[in-house]
Enzyme design. Structure first.
Site, PDB file in Angstrom:
ATOM      1  N   GLY A   1       2.286   3.391  12.141  1.00 14.94           N
ATOM      2  CA  GLY A   1       2.507   2.286  11.204  1.00 14.94           C
ATOM      3  C   GLY A   1       2.074   2.640   9.806  1.00 14.94           C
ATOM      4  N   ASN A   2       2.004   1.641   8.946  1.00 16.57           N
ATOM      5  CA  ASN A   2       1.542   1.867   7.573  1.00 16.57           C
ATOM      6  C   ASN A   2       0.753   0.661   7.099  1.00 16.57           C
ATOM      7  OD1 ASN A   2       3.414  -0.041   6.087  1.00 16.57           O
ATOM      8  ND2 ASN A   2       4.900   1.216   7.195  1.00 16.57           N
ATOM      9  N   ARG A   3       0.198   0.763   5.899  1.00 19.31           N
ATOM     10  CA  ARG A   3      -0.752  -0.244   5.425  1.00 19.31           C
ATOM     11  C   ARG A   3      -0.109  -1.423   4.683  1.00 19.31           C
ATOM     12  NH1 ARG A   3      -5.952   1.648   5.538  1.00 19.31           N
ATOM     13  NH2 ARG A   3      -6.185   3.908   5.632  1.00 19.31           N
TER      14      ARG A   3
END
Ligand code: CTP
Length: 400
Positions: free
Chosen positions: A208-210
């Protein structure tokens, strides 16, 4: 400075109790609120409650305090009128200019922005009479918030719920900030993607990412306050649904692509604010991947995800559709942004420099909006909604 004057109109629906929270939010944030209920609204919440919470006398009729000419004065002095909940009957009266009580008189005398937050059963909302009344009110410049989908008065569910009061408050705040300017996105359908995709490895893990989704939600909220029909494709945000916005929840890049392409088919603008994973694991393990004693872990093989922004830009569903992308860059921000804009083929690219203060999840942003026409619009460090307003200013200019 005088407090902004808000008239809170309340018509006779069970959701009237939720208007108490809207009233609290308005007064606590420094607005002078005059509540004007209809006679039927008082069956649900009494005059004493409205009067105590607003600090003003409450009347439903034009015959009280006649020497103050309230049926004209209240509307004339208002900076904003918000009707929540607005029943089918109230929308009909407003659309046809009837004036048989204090609230309907106030609606005729107000020259400020007007927001309606309808709440009713799905059948009443979908009835052609109601839909035509809503279209009439929107054409005249009122902001009519789409009802939310969910549990209705009884055991039934469907479209017709009053949106969360906190979200109606957000719409009011934005409409007040804009003043009497026309809702310039009225009649337009815009699609916004927000959040970050998650690419599953096994039932418990993902890549995932932030991205928090806050910039995309600010874009959706501001577009709704400017009168647009908004479809928000939300990837893993966990944020409350903005009022009047159709929210489609997705998880992966492939799901995001499907939802964006479907919504874009009749959209005037598509804004890709979501952080889309460029790669996904080639395989998905149906059981949890276990560590094995004495063995190195297997490498994770990645494959490319489709580039949604490039695809939407290349295959425009409408010839005059405006497509906007986002880019987070660390070095040579403008040069990289320019070449990305060309590569993706979009009309506008919002370029953020990633670094200190400009971290994911913050409430602020600073950016430059690059145009395919060579334009450069710097947006100074400030709230994400200010950047959102600039994006819509540039989009409406291109739609005109
Ligand atoms: N985007 C997309 N589909 C993808 C990846 C990105 O639609 N598979 C969109 C994002 O929503 C964003 C824009 O493209 O609007 C910028 O994406 P970015 O990942 O920065 O672009 P890349 O082409 O991957 O550039 P980089 O070389 O920086 O990886």
């Amino acid at each position: 400075m005088d407090k902004p004057k808000v008239v809170l109109g309340v018509s006779g629906g069970i959701a009237a109790y939720k208007a108490c929270e809207l009233l609290r939010r308005l007064t606590e944030s420094g607005h002078d609120v005059r509540v004007v209920p209809t006679a039927s609204a008082l069956h649900f919440v009494g005059a004493a409650t409205w009067s105590a919470l607003s600090g003003h006398p409450v009347s439903t009729e034009v015959w009280d305090d006649v020497h103050e000419v309230p049926h004209v004065r209240i509307g004339q002095q208002a900076d904003l009128v918000v009707v929540a909940p607005a029943t089918a009957d109230m929308l009909a009266k407003a659309a046809h200019g009837l004036a048989d009580d204090l609230l309907t008189n106030t609606l005729l005398t107000a020259r400020c922005p007007v927001v309606f937050a309808p709440a009713m059963h799905t059948e009443m909302w979908e009835h052609p009479a109601t839909q035509e009344n809503v279209a009439t009110l929107r054409r005249r410049g009122a902001v009519v918030i789409e009802p939310a989908v969910g549990r209705l008065t009884g055991v039934d569910t469907g479209k017709g719920r009053l949106p969360d009061p906190a979200e109606i408050f957000e719409v009011c705040r934005r409409v007040l900030a804009r003043g009497v300017r026309e809702p310039d996105l009225a009649g337009r359908h815009v699609v916004v993607s927000a959040g970050g995709t998650r690419e599953p490895l096994d039932p418990v893990r993902f890549l995932g990412n932030r991205s928090s989704g806050k910039q995309g939600y600010a874009l959706a909220r501001t577009a709704a306050a400017r009168g647009a029909r908004v479809t928000l494709i939300a990837a893993n945000t966990g944020l409350p649904d903005p009022a009047g916005v159709d929210v489609v929840q997705v998880g992966t890049a492939v799901q995001l692509r499907e939802a964006v392409l479907k919504a874009a088919a009749d959209a005037d603008a598509v804004v890709m604010a979501a952080a889309v994973a460029d790669f996904r694991p080639e395989t998905y393990a149906t059981g949890k991947i276990k560590k094995q004693d004495g063995r190195e872990p297997d490498p994770i093989v990645l494959v490319r995800n489709p580039d949604i922004l490039a695809e939407v830009s290349a295959d425009r569903a409408r010839s005059n559709q405006v497509v906007v992308g986002f880019a987070a860059e660390t070095d040579d921000v403008l040069a990289n942004g320019r070449s990305k804009l060309r590569r993706k083929g979009c009309d506008l690219l919002v370029v953020n420099e990633v670094g200190e203060r400009k971290t994911f999840g913050s409430e602020e942003n600073e950016a430059v909006v690059l145009g395919a026409d060579g334009s450069e619009t710097p947006v100074p460090y400030g709230p994400k909604e200010a950047l959102a307003e600039t994006v819509w200013d540039l989009v409406t200019r291109r739609l005109a």
